[in-house]
Scaffold this motif. Structure first.
Motif, mmCIF file in Angstrom:
data_model
loop_
_atom_site.group_PDB
_atom_site.id
_atom_site.type_symbol
_atom_site.label_atom_id
_atom_site.label_comp_id
_atom_site.label_asym_id
_atom_site.label_seq_id
_atom_site.Cartn_x
_atom_site.Cartn_y
_atom_site.Cartn_z
ATOM 1 N N LEU B 322 0.852 -1.181 0.000
ATOM 2 C CA LEU B 322 0.000 0.000 0.000
ATOM 3 C C LEU B 322 0.890 1.232 0.000
ATOM 4 O O LEU B 322 1.799 1.332 0.812
ATOM 5 N N GLY B 323 0.626 2.135 -0.916
ATOM 6 C CA GLY B 323 1.354 3.401 -0.896
ATOM 7 C C GLY B 323 2.170 3.628 -2.142
ATOM 8 O O GLY B 323 2.290 2.757 -3.008
ATOM 9 N N GLN B 324 2.708 4.827 -2.229
ATOM 10 C CA GLN B 324 3.439 5.242 -3.414
ATOM 11 C C GLN B 324 4.741 4.472 -3.536
ATOM 12 O O GLN B 324 5.285 3.983 -2.547
ATOM 13 N N GLY B 325 5.230 4.376 -4.742
ATOM 14 C CA GLY B 325 6.551 3.769 -4.953
ATOM 15 C C GLY B 325 6.481 2.333 -5.398
ATOM 16 O O GLY B 325 7.476 1.754 -5.820
ATOM 17 N N GLU B 326 5.286 1.745 -5.325
ATOM 18 C CA GLU B 326 5.156 0.373 -5.783
ATOM 19 C C GLU B 326 3.839 0.269 -6.538
ATOM 20 O O GLU B 326 2.797 0.728 -6.040
ATOM 21 N N GLU B 328 1.447 -1.902 -7.448
ATOM 22 C CA GLU B 328 0.201 -2.428 -6.898
ATOM 23 C C GLU B 328 -0.243 -1.626 -5.675
ATOM 24 O O GLU B 328 -1.435 -1.377 -5.471
ATOM 25 N N GLY B 329 0.739 -1.229 -4.867
ATOM 26 C CA GLY B 329 0.429 -0.400 -3.696
ATOM 27 C C GLY B 329 -0.256 0.893 -4.107
ATOM 28 O O GLY B 329 -1.166 1.382 -3.430
ATOM 29 N N GLU B 330 0.157 1.443 -5.238
ATOM 30 C CA GLU B 330 -0.458 2.680 -5.729
ATOM 31 C C GLU B 330 -1.886 2.430 -6.202
ATOM 32 O O GLU B 330 -2.761 3.286 -6.055
ATOM 33 N N ALA B 331 -2.114 1.255 -6.795
ATOM 34 C CA ALA B 331 -3.474 0.921 -7.250
ATOM 35 C C ALA B 331 -4.426 0.867 -6.048
ATOM 36 O O ALA B 331 -5.570 1.325 -6.136
ATOM 37 N N PHE B 332 -3.969 0.316 -4.925
ATOM 38 C CA PHE B 332 -4.823 0.284 -3.731
ATOM 39 C C PHE B 332 -5.071 1.701 -3.199
ATOM 40 O O PHE B 332 -6.173 2.031 -2.757
ATOM 41 N N VAL B 333 -4.043 2.556 -3.275
ATOM 42 C CA VAL B 333 -4.221 3.947 -2.860
ATOM 43 C C VAL B 333 -5.286 4.614 -3.738
ATOM 44 O O VAL B 333 -6.180 5.301 -3.239
ATOM 45 N N ALA B 334 -5.199 4.365 -5.046
ATOM 46 C CA ALA B 334 -6.166 4.981 -5.961
ATOM 47 C C ALA B 334 -7.586 4.528 -5.632
ATOM 48 O O ALA B 334 -8.533 5.322 -5.672
ATOM 49 N N VAL B 430 -15.580 -8.881 -8.217
ATOM 50 C CA VAL B 430 -14.395 -8.040 -8.039
ATOM 51 C C VAL B 430 -13.263 -8.614 -8.894
ATOM 52 O O VAL B 430 -12.972 -9.805 -8.809
ATOM 53 N N PRO B 431 -12.656 -7.796 -9.762
ATOM 54 C CA PRO B 431 -11.596 -8.311 -10.636
ATOM 55 C C PRO B 431 -10.334 -8.638 -9.840
ATOM 56 O O PRO B 431 -10.179 -8.189 -8.704
ATOM 57 N N SER B 432 -9.433 -9.398 -10.450
ATOM 58 C CA SER B 432 -8.249 -9.815 -9.697
ATOM 59 C C SER B 432 -7.218 -8.693 -9.594
ATOM 60 O O SER B 432 -6.421 -8.666 -8.664
ATOM 61 N N ASP B 433 -7.241 -7.764 -10.521
ATOM 62 C CA ASP B 433 -6.263 -6.682 -10.491
ATOM 63 C C ASP B 433 -6.836 -5.465 -9.761
ATOM 64 O O ASP B 433 -7.856 -4.914 -10.183
ATOM 65 N N PRO B 434 -6.187 -5.023 -8.657
ATOM 66 C CA PRO B 434 -6.724 -3.867 -7.922
ATOM 67 C C PRO B 434 -6.818 -2.603 -8.770
ATOM 68 O O PRO B 434 -7.610 -1.716 -8.457
ATOM 69 N N ALA B 435 -6.034 -2.532 -9.836
ATOM 70 C CA ALA B 435 -6.130 -1.352 -10.703
ATOM 71 C C ALA B 435 -7.507 -1.261 -11.366
ATOM 72 O O ALA B 435 -7.899 -0.195 -11.838
ATOM 73 N N ASP B 436 -8.255 -2.377 -11.419
ATOM 74 C CA ASP B 436 -9.596 -2.370 -12.023
ATOM 75 C C ASP B 436 -10.723 -2.160 -11.005
ATOM 76 O O ASP B 436 -11.890 -2.146 -11.373
ATOM 77 N N TYR B 437 -10.365 -2.032 -9.719
ATOM 78 C CA TYR B 437 -11.412 -1.915 -8.694
ATOM 79 C C TYR B 437 -12.289 -0.678 -8.902
ATOM 80 O O TYR B 437 -13.516 -0.740 -8.813
ATOM 81 N N VAL B 438 -11.636 0.458 -9.154
ATOM 82 C CA VAL B 438 -12.397 1.706 -9.269
ATOM 83 C C VAL B 438 -13.399 1.594 -10.410
ATOM 84 O O VAL B 438 -14.580 1.902 -10.257
ATOM 85 N N ARG B 439 -12.902 1.122 -11.551
ATOM 86 C CA ARG B 439 -13.767 0.997 -12.726
ATOM 87 C C ARG B 439 -14.969 0.095 -12.415
ATOM 88 O O ARG B 439 -16.112 0.427 -12.715
ATOM 89 N N THR B 440 -14.678 -1.047 -11.800
ATOM 90 C CA THR B 440 -15.735 -2.005 -11.487
ATOM 91 C C THR B 440 -16.824 -1.369 -10.628
ATOM 92 O O THR B 440 -18.012 -1.455 -10.932
ATOM 93 N N LEU B 441 -16.399 -0.728 -9.558
ATOM 94 C CA LEU B 441 -17.375 -0.162 -8.627
ATOM 95 C C LEU B 441 -18.122 0.996 -9.290
ATOM 96 O O LEU B 441 -19.335 1.137 -9.162
ATOM 97 N N ASP B 442 -17.380 1.822 -10.019
ATOM 98 C CA ASP B 442 -17.993 2.995 -10.640
ATOM 99 C C ASP B 442 -18.997 2.606 -11.723
ATOM 100 O O ASP B 442 -20.069 3.202 -11.840
ATOM 101 N N LYS B 443 -18.658 1.587 -12.519
ATOM 102 C CA LYS B 443 -19.522 1.185 -13.633
ATOM 103 C C LYS B 443 -20.890 0.685 -13.158
ATOM 104 O O LYS B 443 -21.858 0.731 -13.905
ATOM 105 N N HIS B 444 -20.946 0.174 -11.944
ATOM 106 C CA HIS B 444 -22.237 -0.326 -11.445
ATOM 107 C C HIS B 444 -23.222 0.798 -11.124
ATOM 108 O O HIS B 444 -24.417 0.554 -11.021
ATOM 109 N N ARG B 445 -22.700 1.996 -10.916
ATOM 110 C CA ARG B 445 -23.550 3.171 -10.637
ATOM 111 C C ARG B 445 -24.501 2.915 -9.468
ATOM 112 O O ARG B 445 -25.645 3.373 -9.471
#
Lengths: 84, 655
Positions: B322-326, B328-334, B430-445
């Motif tokens: 979790l956090g900047q510099g890595e 996947e960690g950045e994807a969780f921050v996003a 929930v997709p396996s890649d955390p970078a897709d979490y925002v899209r998934t949740l947002d698309k459901h509206r």
């Protein structure tokens, strides 16, 4: 039954919600209940997804033309597939 | 794979599971593929054939996903038809008219489907394509005999009448936009005045091509620039009964070229590529759902591999990603940043995690990468119990209905268990890649909004305070002590322009403390508060934990010497505080002042308002009528009206 025709039959069964539907090369839109111009667009979309081909505007709109049937559509797909 | 082998395997699988109800988790694992969708369709048909319509309807609702393809969506729509009259009674029934410059048949079906997924049955009227203005201007058109609750207007940029021409200067171009906006304002006004309906207006979608190239944005007469400026002007000028549906944003987020596959415009006057119609209709349905007050309210989050990478109990504070510099960690921050934005505008957050509470909270308190804080979470549950039970506990603690919950967890088994044991809760894949979490949740509206009120912005504080109150109630000796310790202050006033929006929200969202479940649009309520034959009251409540805002609404209609209570709703957060007794006393006082002789009231049962079936009995009214549906009618004479003792801990403050 060729693979192409078989897949076509499967797609049409899905599209018209009829598990018993038998499709031959001679089948025309008039033979299948509900195959109107909007259903035809849905069919085009399903075929594009399935085979990864793209139909031109004129090809989409010529459904009701004389001599159009499933065979003609399959030949068109085959020509498109051969070009790739 | 040939079609026949696919068919056989389906058969075999189905016969094995013949007795079982549909296990939706199985179909969703790894996303909905064409073949898993065919299996699902077949299973749903079987459920219908065997009379298990509840289960079939639930399966259809769950299968409707924002990313579903066109064909699957249309097939699901057809299955709704198969349910026929046996379909379970929905939460709401509405009438929607679609008036379009395009061929609107597919979106009509898809809107019905997407509303069905949100437990709303819509009867949809579709005007012939291309007669948008005539349909509204001609009082004998089909639109007026249909009488919709919601009117959806879907024009294309080709419908813009006042387009600037090359050579027109900036001033002329602005004038044309003003004239165009005035035209639309008039159309909305006519429809609203004649029909009393709410209007949903699509924004204009820019064509993907740009004749003026990059100059389009800045040039005063370019088509793209004009469309942008017109959309903003429409949004600025829209009256409260009009919602702008931002189709332009949908198109942009899809990509303008993919959105507008013009072949289908030329062949069949479709508004966009056939596939885009699915997302469009999902978006429209979410907007209608929000207008009906049925948007989700609470997001329940897992922690490990959902808010951060790894398992805090095993990997420790230093070990989680979790956090900047890595990457996947950045994807969780996003993802956390997105969730925080939801919270900031009124979505209630809860945590439901299989962890030791101490470990779980330590991450919030000490990890430098955390964006969410413990303050953002209205209810925090971390233990080793079942998540289904924990979610029920969260719902009770927050006094929110389970049907307003969304559960987001990376663990497929937990999702499946929650789907099975708490079917009211929405559980997205929930997709396996955390970078897709925002899209998934947002698309459901899920959390669609049509307006944001002052209450929305402080909701987390309010629900947190409520959770504290409940904990206090558990620790307080007697109810009386508890109420005294709350230091409650209330203010009861007629509904005015300042209170009407929140009052409408409460009327449309309250299910439990709601005597008649009569819903009212904002414009209907505005008409009521202007009308002298109506007596309206709303109640504000604050206590030592914070401001609860506007928590109760009462609407009563006067007919000569009789006052009939038409609507009485209250937020369940403030149950058992004496507020309803106080409001009744206010009403009786007012009735005396008005010279009313009798107060009449009724209770209309629903699946959710059993809580108040004895409300009028408890107040001391006489039962005068009842029928076998559970509907009851009550009345009392004002001169000997009971005035129960409201909580003496409820202190009134001058308005």
């Amino acid at each position: 039954m060729s693979d192409l025709l078989g897949t076509m039959q499967e797609i049409l069964r899905d599209l018209f919600d009829d598990d018993e539907l038998i499709v031959t090369r001679e089948t025309t839109a008039d033979d299948v209940g509900g195959w109107d111009s909007l259903a035809h667009i849905n069919l085009i979309v399903a075929l594009e997804d399935e085979f990864g081909v793209r139909f031109a505007t004129a090809e989409i709109s010529s459904l009701k033309d004389e001599g159009q049937n499933v065979g003609a559509l399959l030949d068109l797909i085959e020509r498109k597939l051969a070009k790739e | 794979m040939g079609p026949s082998s696919r068919f056989e395997s389906t058969e075999r699988r189905m016969s094995r599971h013949k007795a079982a109800h549909i296990d939706l988790g199985e179909f969703f694992t790894g996303g909905l593929s064409t073949s898993s969708f065919r299996k699902l369709t077949k299973a749903i048909k079987e459920e219908i054939a065997e009379g298990r319509v509840e289960s079939a309807a639930r399966a259809i609702r769950t299968a409707v996903q924002p990313d579903l393809d066109l064909q699957s969506s249309l097939n699901l729509h057809r299955l709704i038809g198969r349910l026929g009259d046996a379909a379970p009674e929905p939460a709401r029934r509405i009438r929607v008219a679609v008036v379009s410059s395009y061929t609107a048949d597919p979106i009509t079906q898809l809107i019905e489907l997407n509303l069905f997924a949100r437990d709303v049955r819509a009867e949809v009227y579709r005007a012939d394509y291309g007669v948008l203005r005539q349909e509204i201007l001609d009082p004998s058109s089909g639109l007026y005999s249909f009488k919709p609750d919601y009117l959806l207007l879907t024009p294309s940029w080709r419908d813009i009448v006042h387009l600037p021409k090359p050579g027109d200067g900036g001033e002329r171009a602005r004038e044309l936009i003003r004239t165009e906006v005035a035209d639309w304002l008039r159309l909305w006004e006519i429809a609203h005045e004649r029909l009393g309906c709410e209007v949903i207006q699509d924004t204009f979608v820019q064509p993907a091509w740009r004749a003026l190239g990059n100059r389009e944005l800045q040039d005063p007469v370019s088509l793209g620039g004009t469309i942008r400026r017109l959309n903003i002007a429409l949004a600025d000028e829209a009256p409260s009964y009009v919602v702008l549906h931002d189709t332009e944003h949908l198109s942009a987020s899809t990509g303008h070229w993919s959105w507008s596959d013009t072949r289908f415009f030329h062949v069949a006057k479709l508004p966009c590529a056939p596939a885009s119609q699915v997302d469009y209709s999902h978006s429209i349905a979410s907007l209608v759902t929000a207008k009906l007050g049925l948007s989700k309210k609470c997001l329940v989050l897992d922690l490990d591999n959902t808010l951060w990478g790894g398992v805090i109990g095993d990997d420790g504070l230093e070990g989680i990603r979790l956090g900047q510099g890595e990457a996947e960690g950045e994807a969780f921050v996003a993802f956390q940043e997105y969730v925080k934005r939801l919270k900031d505008r009124g979505v209630v957050l809860a945590v439901c995690s299989a962890n030791d509470e101490k470990n779980a909270k330590e991450a919030f308190e000490k990890h430098p990468g955390m964006v969410l804080t413990l303050e953002d979470i209205s209810c925090f549950v971390a233990n080793w119990g079942s998540k289904a039970d924990n979610i029920r506990t969260i719902a009770e603690t927050l006094s929110l209905g389970l049907d307003s919950f969304v559960f987001f967890d990376d663990d497929a088994m937990q999702r499946s268990l929650v789907r099975r044991h708490v079917p009211e809760v929405e559980v997205p894949e929930v997709p396996s890649d955390p970078a897709d979490y925002v899209r998934t949740l947002d698309k459901h509206r899920y959390f669609q909004v049509v307006s944001i009120s002052a209450e929305d912005l402080v909701r987390t504080e309010s629900y947190k305070a409520n959770a504290k109150r409940i904990r206090l109630r558990e620790s307080t000796e007697t109810m009386d002590d508890f109420l005294a310790s709350l230091e409650m202050r209330e203010r009861t006033i007629p509904i005015g322009p300042m209170e009407v929006e929140r009052s409408a929200q409460l009327i449309n969202r309250s299910n439990q403390f709601n005597l008649t479940t009569r819903r009212r649009t904002l414009s209907e309520l505005k008409a009521i508060i202007e009308d002298e034959s109506w007596l309206t009251r709303c109640v504000f409540l604050t206590d030592r934990f914070g401001d609860n805002g506007l928590i109760s609404v009462l609407l009563a209609h006067r007919d000569g010497a009789v006052l009939e209570i038409d609507t009485w709703v209250m937020s369940c957060r403030v149950l058992r505080r004496g507020v309803e007794l106080h409001l009744w006393n206010c009403l009786v006082g007012e009735a005396r002042r008005m010279g009313i002789e009798r107060i009449v009231a009724e209770y209309l049962p629903t699946s959710k308002n059993g809580l108040v079936q004895d409300h009028y009995r408890k107040l001391g009214l006489d039962l005068v009528e009842s029928d076998d549906t559970g509907r009851t009618k009550w009345e009392c004479r004002v001169k000997d009206a009971p005035t129960p003792i409201a909580s003496h801990h409820l202190q009134s403050v001058a308005s």
